[in-house]
Write an enzyme that holds these catalytic residues in place. Sequence first.
Site, mmCIF file in Angstrom:
data_model
loop_
_atom_site.group_PDB
_atom_site.id
_atom_site.type_symbol
_atom_site.label_atom_id
_atom_site.label_comp_id
_atom_site.label_asym_id
_atom_site.label_seq_id
_atom_site.Cartn_x
_atom_site.Cartn_y
_atom_site.Cartn_z
ATOM 1 N N CYS A 53 15.760 57.038 34.344
ATOM 2 C CA CYS A 53 15.820 55.599 34.704
ATOM 3 C C CYS A 53 16.137 54.793 33.521
ATOM 4 O O CYS A 53 15.467 55.216 32.373
ATOM 5 C CB CYS A 53 14.584 55.285 35.395
ATOM 6 S SG CYS A 53 14.314 53.471 36.065
ATOM 7 N N CYS A 108 11.808 56.956 31.756
ATOM 8 C CA CYS A 108 12.510 55.724 31.790
ATOM 9 C C CYS A 108 12.736 55.260 30.452
ATOM 10 O O CYS A 108 11.899 55.193 29.662
ATOM 11 C CB CYS A 108 11.428 54.754 32.556
ATOM 12 S SG CYS A 108 10.921 55.460 34.270
ATOM 13 N N CYS A 146 15.453 50.779 41.250
ATOM 14 C CA CYS A 146 14.088 50.626 40.911
ATOM 15 C C CYS A 146 13.779 48.917 40.789
ATOM 16 O O CYS A 146 14.418 48.463 39.963
ATOM 17 C CB CYS A 146 13.843 51.425 39.738
ATOM 18 S SG CYS A 146 11.995 51.313 39.131
ATOM 19 N N CYS A 188 11.291 35.013 29.704
ATOM 20 C CA CYS A 188 10.423 35.490 30.737
ATOM 21 C C CYS A 188 8.943 35.185 29.921
ATOM 22 O O CYS A 188 8.465 35.630 29.177
ATOM 23 C CB CYS A 188 10.595 36.978 30.883
ATOM 24 S SG CYS A 188 12.190 37.518 31.450
ATOM 25 N N ARG A 225 5.041 52.285 42.881
ATOM 26 C CA ARG A 225 4.419 52.661 41.417
ATOM 27 C C ARG A 225 3.269 51.906 40.915
ATOM 28 O O ARG A 225 3.681 50.574 40.769
ATOM 29 C CB ARG A 225 5.462 52.971 40.405
ATOM 30 C CG ARG A 225 5.058 53.300 39.114
ATOM 31 C CD ARG A 225 5.938 53.438 37.832
ATOM 32 N NE ARG A 225 7.130 54.395 38.371
ATOM 33 C CZ ARG A 225 8.367 54.193 38.222
ATOM 34 N NH1 ARG A 225 8.561 52.856 37.791
ATOM 35 N NH2 ARG A 225 9.231 55.168 38.529
ATOM 36 N N CYS A 264 14.612 40.071 22.511
ATOM 37 C CA CYS A 264 15.313 39.469 23.784
ATOM 38 C C CYS A 264 15.337 37.873 23.843
ATOM 39 O O CYS A 264 14.611 36.887 23.706
ATOM 40 C CB CYS A 264 14.568 40.177 25.016
ATOM 41 S SG CYS A 264 15.566 39.768 26.489
ATOM 42 N N CYS A 310 6.514 38.069 28.816
ATOM 43 C CA CYS A 310 7.128 39.063 28.237
ATOM 44 C C CYS A 310 6.626 38.988 26.588
ATOM 45 O O CYS A 310 7.164 37.821 25.969
ATOM 46 C CB CYS A 310 8.299 39.204 28.520
ATOM 47 S SG CYS A 310 9.111 40.783 27.686
#
Length: 335
Positions: free
Chosen positions: A133, A102, A193, A62, A271, A58, A65
Amino acid sequence: MTETPMTTRTDWTRDEIAALFDLPFTELVFRAAEVHRTHHDAGAVQLSTLLSIKTGGCPEDCGYCSQSVVADSGVKATKLMDVRQVLQSAAQAKDAGSTRFCMGAAWRNPKDRDMPAVLEMVRGVRAMGLETCMTLGMLTPAQAEMLGEAGLDYYNHNIDTSPERYGEVITTRSFDERLDTLAHVRDAGINVCCGGIVGMGETRDDRVGFVHALATLPEHPGSVPINALVPVKGTVLGDMLADTPLAKIDDIEFVRSVAVARITMPKSMVRLSAGRESMSEVTQALCFMAGANSIFTGDKLLTAANAGDDRDAALFDKLGLRAMAAECRAMEAAE
């Protein structure tokens, strides 16, 4: 305006949310439990399964991550999974008791060439009777429309932290860009979400700002995942905080965050997400008492370890909880 168990508001002030955080712990959990019982079955917890359908590589930076290209975490980039493999994983998740499946892809945003396969995944998983999701990064209005037409139930796009701290965690996209994608998702008729991560070295004020940003969206997210940072070696935050025990969020403060989310967003599914692997049974029990009613189950969350199905079943048995049935969740969504 004072909250009551029946109140649903999107006009919370930071001062009001800060006052909730400052309540005596038992009073805060009691109030959250009242709100929870008003809007949800307190004995039922939704089981969700998360699958990485495209791992690593990616371009975002972040700081938490392991899938970022700037992370030296050892995660290897993969191509988008074959649709049949994804559907097989979904079938296994359903057999294990999950009601929501998900799918996450490590993209800044999906390419148009990837959309046909992604849409096929949505349609195939939905045909099994599972809620669907996806989290694919930023979306254009057209992409959100396509996902909505395919029947996607939820789109995950976390704000991660408070608006003020956001730039210290991520620099490759702005907080406002996150909000833009959420708007596209809502406009396409897809449930949102959206949550974030605590324990990234933030202050209590940052946690107040994080909850405030969620609770004052035009509509409360249908699901609010609250993650505790898993410090992964090779990531910016992982390397920064791994040897700083005091940076890890205190268990009581984590439960407070769950309780405040429950009070301010009474109808949302709250969650317990990443970080649950290292939580004690007592901490998890307090979170359920404070209004958490959804967990990720299975042995893995994207690239991080997670409490497995057997451990979750044993914990539920010990606490007298049960897995939420698919028809029960469908009734809640229709309310």
